[in-house]
Design a protein around this motif. Structure first.
Motif, short mmCIF file in Angstrom:
data_model
loop_
_atom_site.label_atom_id
_atom_site.label_comp_id
_atom_site.label_asym_id
_atom_site.label_seq_id
_atom_site.Cartn_x
_atom_site.Cartn_y
_atom_site.Cartn_z
N ASP A 34 0.83 -1.20 0.00
CA ASP A 34 0.00 0.00 0.00
C ASP A 34 0.87 1.26 0.00
OD1 ASP A 34 -2.27 -1.54 0.00
OD2 ASP A 34 -2.63 -1.35 2.16
N GLU A 35 1.97 1.23 0.75
CA GLU A 35 2.85 2.39 0.82
C GLU A 35 3.54 2.64 -0.52
OE1 GLU A 35 5.18 5.65 1.80
OE2 GLU A 35 3.31 4.86 2.62
N GLN A 36 3.98 1.58 -1.17
CA GLN A 36 4.61 1.74 -2.48
C GLN A 36 3.61 2.27 -3.52
OE1 GLN A 36 5.98 -2.31 -2.69
NE2 GLN A 36 8.09 -1.75 -2.16
N ARG A 37 2.40 1.80 -3.45
CA ARG A 37 1.37 2.31 -4.36
C ARG A 37 1.10 3.79 -4.09
NH1 ARG A 37 -3.23 -2.52 -4.89
NH2 ARG A 37 -1.81 -4.08 -5.81
N ARG A 38 1.09 4.17 -2.82
CA ARG A 38 0.90 5.57 -2.48
C ARG A 38 2.03 6.43 -3.06
NH1 ARG A 38 2.75 9.43 0.13
NH2 ARG A 38 4.49 8.18 0.90
N GLN A 39 3.27 5.94 -2.92
CA GLN A 39 4.40 6.69 -3.47
C GLN A 39 4.23 6.92 -4.96
OE1 GLN A 39 7.96 4.52 -2.55
NE2 GLN A 39 7.99 5.11 -0.39
N VAL A 40 3.83 5.88 -5.68
CA VAL A 40 3.67 6.00 -7.12
C VAL A 40 2.59 7.02 -7.46
CG1 VAL A 40 2.94 4.80 -9.22
CG2 VAL A 40 4.52 3.68 -7.64
N MET A 41 1.44 6.91 -6.84
CA MET A 41 0.29 7.73 -7.22
C MET A 41 0.37 9.15 -6.67
SD MET A 41 -1.02 5.55 -9.12
CE MET A 41 -2.48 6.44 -9.64
N GLU A 42 0.95 9.33 -5.48
CA GLU A 42 0.98 10.66 -4.87
C GLU A 42 2.30 11.38 -5.08
OE1 GLU A 42 -0.22 10.56 -0.80
OE2 GLU A 42 -2.05 9.39 -1.20
N GLU A 43 3.41 10.63 -5.05
CA GLU A 43 4.72 11.26 -5.22
C GLU A 43 5.24 11.13 -6.64
OE1 GLU A 43 7.41 9.80 -2.25
OE2 GLU A 43 5.90 9.92 -0.66
N GLY A 44 4.62 10.28 -7.44
CA GLY A 44 4.96 10.19 -8.86
C GLY A 44 5.86 9.05 -9.25
N SER A 45 6.52 8.39 -8.27
CA SER A 45 7.41 7.29 -8.64
C SER A 45 7.80 6.48 -7.42
CB SER A 45 8.67 7.81 -9.34
OG SER A 45 9.46 8.55 -8.43
N HIS A 46 8.33 5.29 -7.70
CA HIS A 46 8.88 4.42 -6.65
C HIS A 46 10.11 3.73 -7.22
CE1 HIS A 46 9.36 1.31 -3.65
NE2 HIS A 46 9.20 0.37 -4.56
N ALA A 47 11.20 3.71 -6.46
CA ALA A 47 12.43 3.04 -6.88
C ALA A 47 12.38 1.58 -6.45
CB ALA A 47 13.65 3.73 -6.27
N MET A 48 12.35 0.69 -7.42
CA MET A 48 12.22 -0.74 -7.16
C MET A 48 13.55 -1.43 -7.43
SD MET A 48 9.38 -3.33 -8.76
CE MET A 48 10.20 -3.49 -10.34
#
Length: 246
Positions: free
Chosen positions: A140-154
């Motif tokens: 859920d936190e990673q999805r939030r980062q993508v949708m609200e902050e614009g990206s996630h480093a995987m």
């Protein structure tokens, strides 16, 4: 190796490709996510095609390899447009699409757009991976980062982390191929390693059952990994290309 050419593609994107003249159908190699046309499979297959007098095309999507653009700004739709533009500009007549990993997804998209596809070889094909692998595997936190902050480093097993952007996820949803009919009225060969660490074992089975066609086969190779680049694997790809070439 063939000389690198440059095409001004969709949106003014600078696209690099290498085209080998020969008899058709032209074999078109489509590389994977964050990969490029200098990879082992692309270069090997180009040499193999040249030795047999076959036409061959390899290319870099925007943000990849020698093409212009920033990788993190791209998405599946852009890269499918890039591939289609190069194919239309550099080839005539029937083409055989050879898609590795993400390139398998790109190839599936192109079979819906190009009327002159004569065959398809999918190598560890990864259709819909932005949704079924990236998004499905996020917390859920990673999805939030993508949708609200614009990206996630995987983290990636292949070098630098993958920067998964909101645009990549949302654009991927516009280009899913396993949710709607996927007719392929031409020979199709799918190859997959049993030790593939990037594409789940159910993906090739889903793709096999989803493709609409009378000549669709899947071969599992025990012990092969996602790279699928050992001499034995490369020889198998060659045979699969020969099988789908009219």
């Amino acid at each position: 190796m063939s000389e690198i050419s440059i095409l001004e593609g969709p949106g003014g994107r600078r696209l690099a490709y290498a085209n080998t003249d020969g008899e058709g159908p032209c074999i078109v190699f489509l590389s994977g996510y964050k990969s490029d046309m200098e990879g082992t499979k692309a270069v090997h297959l180009e040499a193999w095609a040249r030795s047999r007098g076959r036409a061959f095309l390899r290319l870099d999507y925007s943000g990849h390899g020698q093409s212009g653009g920033v990788f993190e700004e791209g998405a599946i739709g852009d890269w499918a447009e890039d591939a289609a533009a190069v194919i239309e500009a550099a080839t005539e007549g029937p083409v055989v699409l050879v898609g590795s990993s993400m390139g398998g997804w790109i190839a599936c998209i192109l079979t819906r757009r190009l009327s002159r596809v004569a065959g398809f070889v999918g190598i560890a094909a990864a259709p819909d991976f932005t949704e079924d692998s990236f998004w499905a595997g996020f917390s859920d936190e990673q999805r939030r980062q993508v949708m609200e902050e614009g990206s996630h480093a995987m983290p990636s097993d292949y070098g630098d982390p993958y920067i998964v952007t909101r645009r990549l996820i949302e654009d991927g949803r516009d280009h899913l191929v396993l949710r709607t009919p996927l007719p392929m009225p031409f020979p199709v060969r799918l190859v997959q390693g049993t030790e593939d660490e990037a594409v789940a074992g159910d993906v090739p089975l889903r793709l096999l059952s989803h493709i609409g066609g009378d000549d669709v086969r899947l071969m599992l190779v025990k012990g092969a990994d996602h790279r699928f680049s050992t001499p034995e694997c490369l020889s198998l790809i060659e045979r699969m290309i020969e099988e789908v070439s009219p």
